[in-house]
Design an enzyme around this catalytic site. Structure first.
Site, PDB file in Angstrom:
ATOM      1  N   CYS A  61       7.562 -14.521 -14.732  1.00 24.57           N
ATOM      2  CA  CYS A  61       8.734 -14.690 -15.435  1.00 24.57           C
ATOM      3  C   CYS A  61       9.469 -15.987 -15.037  1.00 24.57           C
ATOM      4  CB  CYS A  61       9.958 -13.536 -14.758  1.00 24.57           C
ATOM      5  SG  CYS A  61      11.696 -13.853 -14.988  1.00 24.57           S
TER       6      CYS A  61
ATOM      7  N   CYS B 156      12.829 -16.195 -13.139  1.00 26.42           N
ATOM      8  CA  CYS B 156      12.385 -15.980 -11.494  1.00 26.42           C
ATOM      9  C   CYS B 156      11.930 -17.465 -11.091  1.00 26.42           C
ATOM     10  CB  CYS B 156      11.268 -14.929 -11.378  1.00 26.42           C
ATOM     11  SG  CYS B 156      11.858 -13.417 -12.055  1.00 26.42           S
TER      12      CYS B 156
ATOM     13  N   CYS C 159      -1.748  19.927  11.891  1.00 24.54           N
ATOM     14  CA  CYS C 159      -2.373  18.700  11.106  1.00 24.54           C
ATOM     15  C   CYS C 159      -1.603  17.467  11.311  1.00 24.54           C
ATOM     16  CB  CYS C 159      -1.991  19.253   9.719  1.00 24.54           C
ATOM     17  SG  CYS C 159      -2.220  17.881   8.563  1.00 24.54           S
TER      18      CYS C 159
ATOM     19  N   CYS D 215      -0.136  15.792   8.564  1.00 20.93           N
ATOM     20  CA  CYS D 215       1.159  16.369   8.232  1.00 20.93           C
ATOM     21  C   CYS D 215       2.298  15.728   9.385  1.00 20.93           C
ATOM     22  CB  CYS D 215       1.003  17.792   8.669  1.00 20.93           C
ATOM     23  SG  CYS D 215      -0.114  18.632   7.169  1.00 20.93           S
TER      24      CYS D 215
END
Length: 436
Positions: free
Chosen positions: A53, A56, A185, A188
């Site tokens: 960009c 930018c 687990c 998890c």
């Protein structure tokens, strides 16, 4: 051995991507370290950019200067949103560069609308910082980041069981992301804080239209069997009215939020287009949303019902296009709200006209291009990336709104005129002649 062309290409690639280095005071942010922003008590000013960009590239030296000036006062960061698309999607980035202010409430960053010089950036940051300090003085909460990983986020994860699953997930109005887990687990357990933090953010950003749930598949084995869960954690996406699909994305908060927002955007209806009939309609819409987009359409006698409906269709298409922004959309007839038109300078460019209002900042911008899909898209696109020209609304509140009758969807009717009896009028006198 590299060819000269290859060396030049590699040099160009490195030059384009080396926006910021460790020697700069700008913090390079990625999905893996973005939590430092969300959990921080500091105010952050963050640029979302793309290496290719041009705007930018022009901003980079000014951004570095601003970061150095603000060092120790305001944190300044940058995200390569071309590389880290999940962060760009999460915060609705549609153009580059986009600058956002992460203030007291990190869940709701505000768009920076100021200039792109280091001086303007510093002034904008200090203005935002003063607002944060005032909120703290008034007793309001400072950073919202501390609750994201703690127990506060867990309440936003819905515990799903065989008793409530069909009612909530399959027959409810929301879309869902559901985690099937086992308490023993390890994966998890690592996912749990990310899932909880994402749940709080998703619920707020989608206004409860997308929810995150969790099923203990060791207890509710029937659900695990129904959805062929063979490992933990397994995440399924339940879009409203569609068959569930496996979620294959990342397991960080930002990855989960990005998927949820994409789900919300794909299934959300466009916002309602409301006629301004009283003060309550304008105030609620402009207070509830970051921007309220208002069209002032020509008088019904000038367009008829067909012409007005054509204008309303254009607005509804734009509301659909920008629905992820969750902006408010309003319209009124020319002349019905003269105080509003006067305070916003509407009418000087003719009708139809359009304005975008940020009621929190008492700023507005006017559509200068055509009232068409292309013209309105360019207007809103520029505003969303901070390139629009804005002005301040006079006073401390929105202008007075008059109560109006809703449009009945029909053509306008000319008012009846009283018959005039000309039998006693001396037409010669009217024409300036004297009877001899």
């Amino acid at each position: 051995m590299k060819t000269l062309h290859g060396l030049l290409a590699s040099s160009l690639f490195l030059a384009v991507h080396a926006f910021y280095s460790s020697s700069d005071d700008v913090v390079e942010l990625t999905p893996s370290n973005f939590n430092k922003v969300l959990q921080s008590d500091s105010l952050w000013l963050i640029e979302f950019y793309a290496p290719w960009c041009g705007h930018c590239q022009s901003l980079t030296p000014e951004w570095k200067k601003a970061a150095t000036a603000l060092k120790g006062v305001v944190k300044v960061g940058a995200v390569d949103a071309d590389q880290h698309k999940s962060l760009g999607s999460q915060y609705g980035i549609q153009g580059f560069p986009t600058i956002k202010i992460f203030g007291a409430n990190k869940n709701k960053p505000e768009d920076y609308q100021g200039g792109r010089t280091s001086q303007a950036i510093v002034e904008g940051a200090l203005t935002a910082l003063r607002s944060v300090v005032k909120e703290r003085l008034s007793g309001k909460s400072g950073s919202s980041g501390q609750n994201r990983q703690g127990g506060g986020g867990k309440k936003d994860v819905v515990e799903l069981t065989e008793e409530n699953f069909d009612r909530l997930v399959l027959n409810g109005e929301e879309s869902w992301m559901v985690e099937f887990f086992a308490p023993w687990c390890g994966h998890c357990k690592r996912l749990e804080p990310e899932w909880a933090a994402a749940a709080a953010e998703v619920r707020e950003q989608t206004k409860g239209k997308v929810r995150l749930g969790a099923v203990d598949a060791t207890v509710h084995q029937g659900l695990g069997s129904r959805y062929a869960v063979r490992g933990y954690p397994t995440i399924k996406v339940f879009a409203k009215g569609e068959q569930p699909v496996d979620y294959e994305g990342g397991r960080t908060r930002s990855d989960i939020v990005a998927q949820a927002l994409s789900l919300f955007s794909a299934n959300a209806p466009p916002p309602e287009l409301l006629e301004i009939l009283n003060e309550g309609v304008l105030k609620k819409t402009c207070d509830d949303y970051q921007l309220c987009i208002i069209a002032v359409l020509p008088h019904i006698l000038d367009t008829g019902a067909a012409g007005r409906n054509d204008y309303l269709k254009v607005m509804m298409k734009m509301a659909e296009k920008y629905k992820q922004k969750t902006w408010g959309w309003l319209w009124t007839e020319a002349g019905a709200q003269m105080d509003l038109e006067s305070s916003l300078g509407i009418g000087g460019f003719g009708y139809p006209a359009m304005t975008a209002i940020n009621a929190r900042k008492m700023k507005f911008a006017l559509l200068k291009g055509s009232f068409s899909e292309t013209g309105i898209h360019e207007f809103l696109r520029d505003l969303s990336v901070g390139r629009g020209s804005t002005a301040t609304i006079g006073g401390t509140a929105l202008p007075k709104i008059h109560t109006a009758e809703p449009w009945d969807g029909k053509d306008g009717v000319l008012p009846e005129e009283d018959d005039i009896d000309l039998s006693d009028v001396d037409l010669d006198d009217i024409n300036g002649r004297v009877e001899l």
